[in-house]
Write an enzyme that holds these catalytic residues in place. Sequence first.
Site, short mmCIF file in Angstrom:
data_model
loop_
_atom_site.label_atom_id
_atom_site.label_comp_id
_atom_site.label_asym_id
_atom_site.label_seq_id
_atom_site.Cartn_x
_atom_site.Cartn_y
_atom_site.Cartn_z
N LYS A 95 0.84 -1.19 0.00
CA LYS A 95 0.00 0.00 0.00
C LYS A 95 0.89 1.24 0.00
O LYS A 95 2.07 1.16 0.23
CB LYS A 95 -0.91 0.02 1.24
CG LYS A 95 -2.01 -1.03 1.17
CD LYS A 95 -2.95 -1.00 2.36
CE LYS A 95 -3.40 0.36 2.76
NZ LYS A 95 -4.03 1.15 1.68
N GLU A 104 -2.35 4.96 7.35
CA GLU A 104 -3.10 3.74 7.04
C GLU A 104 -2.62 2.57 7.89
O GLU A 104 -3.42 1.75 8.34
CB GLU A 104 -2.96 3.40 5.55
CG GLU A 104 -3.75 4.34 4.65
CD GLU A 104 -3.53 4.13 3.17
OE1 GLU A 104 -4.36 4.59 2.38
OE2 GLU A 104 -2.50 3.51 2.80
C1 5RP Z 1 -3.00 5.03 -0.39
C2 5RP Z 1 -3.16 3.59 -0.65
C3 5RP Z 1 -4.25 3.20 -1.59
O1 5RP Z 1 -5.19 2.46 -0.90
C4 5RP Z 1 -3.65 2.38 -2.69
O2 5RP Z 1 -2.65 3.16 -3.30
C5 5RP Z 1 -4.70 1.99 -3.72
O3 5RP Z 1 -5.19 3.12 -4.34
P1 5RP Z 1 -6.20 3.06 -5.54
O4 5RP Z 1 -7.44 2.42 -5.05
O5 5RP Z 1 -6.38 4.50 -5.94
O6 5RP Z 1 -5.56 2.25 -6.65
O7 5RP Z 1 -2.49 2.75 -0.12
O8 5RP Z 1 -1.88 5.26 0.41
#
Ligand code: 5RP
Length: 225
Positions: A95, A104
Amino acid sequence: MSDKEKELAGSKVSDFIEDGMILGLGTGSTFYYAIKKIGEMVKNGLKIEAVSTSSSTDTLAQSLNIPLLSIDDVETIDLTIDGADEVDPNFNGIKGGGGALLFEKVVAKSSKKNLWVVNSAKMVDKLGAFPLPIEVVPYALGNVFKKLEARGYNPRIRMRDGEKYLTDSGNNIIDASLGAIEDAYKLEVELNMIPGVVENGLFLDVVDIVIVGKGNGVEVIKKSS
Ligand code: 5RP
């Protein structure tokens, strides 16, 4: 196609939300559909409170009248809903593509259950094709970069609008193109041992349920305990 999958996965979160819950609210374009759904449920009378993981999610939650709490005000969070950049068959993930990995992870690790919403392209056999985000204090950025480079981790400083990207904590991000990660547990410890590294985007043994948007439907995958 893939946005449709994100929308289908995000909208399905209603099946997992109950009155009285404290929710963790993730960040990202797939989570966007989940928070829209939560907002709709709140409008229809659902009583929940929530902890947010980013300034962008704060703004969205406020616009949808979702009551927000500070992470300091909660003992545990019942369910955190978030997106992910990669998920492997062992329910480990990467992530931080959206830059919110630090908050997160704090929220995810304070939650009884974690649910991720993803489109089908996020499901991988091995983690590592997606560059691993590593959050670094600005003072140590060049120093950490050199250490990662020396280890062959192909680091790149994340930029936005010609400037170094800044997280909600005022830190920078290095994205490391690692290729297939053979031992994510070892790598997580190794990265966190580098002074100046605040957090990395490996989310290991965190997620319990993954909702995958697939074509015109969804698949709900639960980790067996
Ligand atoms: C943000 C994250 C997002 O959850 C991850 O990048 C996925 O993003 P998306 O749903 O826009 O593809 O970890 O820090």
